[in-house]
Design an enzyme around this catalytic site. Structure first.
Site, PDB file in Angstrom:
ATOM      1  N   THR A 188       2.188   3.146  -7.112  1.00 22.75           N
ATOM      2  CA  THR A 188       2.450   3.681  -5.781  1.00 22.75           C
ATOM      3  C   THR A 188       1.775   5.034  -5.697  1.00 22.75           C
ATOM      4  O   THR A 188       1.108   5.474  -6.636  1.00 22.75           O
ATOM      5  CB  THR A 188       3.964   3.793  -5.522  1.00 22.75           C
ATOM      6  N   VAL A 208       0.861  -1.176   0.000  1.00 26.15           N
ATOM      7  CA  VAL A 208       0.000   0.000   0.000  1.00 26.15           C
ATOM      8  C   VAL A 208       0.899   1.228   0.000  1.00 26.15           C
ATOM      9  O   VAL A 208       1.853   1.310   0.781  1.00 26.15           O
ATOM     10  CB  VAL A 208      -0.926   0.023   1.239  1.00 26.15           C
ATOM     11  N   CYS A 209       0.623   2.156  -0.905  1.00 27.85           N
ATOM     12  CA  CYS A 209       1.344   3.419  -0.954  1.00 27.85           C
ATOM     13  C   CYS A 209       2.856   3.165  -1.104  1.00 27.85           C
ATOM     14  O   CYS A 209       3.283   2.398  -1.964  1.00 27.85           O
ATOM     15  CB  CYS A 209       1.016   4.239   0.289  1.00 27.85           C
ATOM     16  N   SER A 210       3.669   3.789  -0.253  1.00 26.27           N
ATOM     17  CA  SER A 210       5.124   3.669  -0.382  1.00 26.27           C
ATOM     18  C   SER A 210       5.660   2.336   0.119  1.00 26.27           C
ATOM     19  O   SER A 210       6.881   2.122   0.092  1.00 26.27           O
ATOM     20  CB  SER A 210       5.817   4.818   0.358  1.00 26.27           C
TER      21      SER A 210
END
Length: 313
Positions: free
Chosen positions: A124, A104-106
């Protein structure tokens, strides 16, 4: 069959990157009793504080049970675990034994450093795109996607996109009916498809005076949405409406409607087994040729080419 979902966190992780997916799977387990077991992991175990200061109780990687799915949270502290040999070794081993690994995300940085994304499609958070591309040129990064699946590897954009990814995983496991019930319980849109842009035409247009009107238009794309119809909805004369709309947004009403339509049409093409003709009708283009011209203006490619690219991935 109970599937064990592991959530990997570290100091200064983004709280919602973890708790959004955690809540999604927890609610799914209510609707499908016994479907999921949730475990919270960190390198050394114990209480791990997020960037907000709130902490979660975890078990160490050495104590981790066999996983069905590993989900790696993102956050400001991501670069420490992304350079930790113990964490990277665990993630590599999990990729060999688990059915799925997701970020998730970074959290993408951790999968990238572990070598899991080489030659694969991934996404991302938009703010990390340039750095990811520079550091890991072997990744086939798709920066404008909510989430991406490439084989057993899943990745998602920032924060709330982790909920969209989790709903997709639940839909694959337990069926769309369960995923839909979970989305309803969360009071979220069921569900943003992975192909949807991280950016919304509603945000790009920056039309505070006309926000409500544009939100209504997005829910009624199959209608004509002519200047006259929009002006009537805004309780203005067509001439005055067109002038004020262009002054505030920088585009004509027709161009704004086209942006909303191509955004919706691309999401449908990426996520639904609909014919191009049906997508054109559902999103208000009326005919495929009109939609094709709009796609070329917006994306530089016709709808069929974008759909082939998505399916090839």
């Amino acid at each position: 069959m109970t599937r064990t979902i592991g959530f990997l966190v570290y100091p200064d992780f983004q709280l919602l990157d973890a708790t959004g997916p955690i809540a999604t799977f927890e609610i799914a387990a209510r609707f499908s009793p016994g479907a999921y077991r949730l475990v919270f992991l960190s390198r050394d175990g114990g209480m791990v504080a997020s960037s907000s200061g709130m902490a979660v109780a975890t078990i160490s990687l050495a104590e981790a049970p066999p996983l069905d799915t590993l989900i790696v949270a993102g956050g400001d502290g991501v670069h420490t675990p992304a350079t930790c040999p113990v964490t990277l070794a665990y993630v590599r081993d999990a990729a060999k034994t688990a059915r799925r690994v997701a970020s998730v995300c970074s959290g993408t940085y951790i999968l990238a450093e572990a070598g899991l994304l080489d030659g694969k499609r991934a996404t991302t958070h938009w703010s990390r795109t340039k750095d990811i591309q520079k550091r890991y040129p072997a990744i086939r990064l798709e920066p404008d996607r909510i989430f991406v699946q490439d084989g057993m590897i899943w990745s998602s954009a920032g924060i709330t996109a982790g909920i969209d990814l989790s709903l997709a995983l639940i839909g694959a496991d337990e069926g769309e009916a369960v995923a839909r019930r979970v989305a309803q319980q969360l009071v979220v849109y069921h569900r943003r498809p992975g192909g949807q842009s991280q950016f919304s035409a509603l945000i790009d247009l920056k039309a505070k005076r006309f926000d409500a009107l544009l939100a209504w238009a997005r829910e009624h794309l199959a209608e004509s949405l002519s200047v006259e119809q929009l002006a009537d909805r805004a309780a203005m004369s067509p001439r005055n409406f067109a002038r004020l709309f262009a002054a505030e947004t920088g585009v004509t009403p027709a161009k704004a409607v086209e942006r909303l339509r191509v955004e919706a049409a691309r999401a449908l093409l990426d996520s639904q087994p609909l014919q191009v003709e049906d997508v054109a009708l559902e999103t208000g283009f009326g005919d495929p040729e009109r939609m094709r011209r709009a796609f070329i203006r917006a994306f530089g490619q016709p709808p069929q080419a974008l759909r082939r690219t998505a399916r090839a991935g």
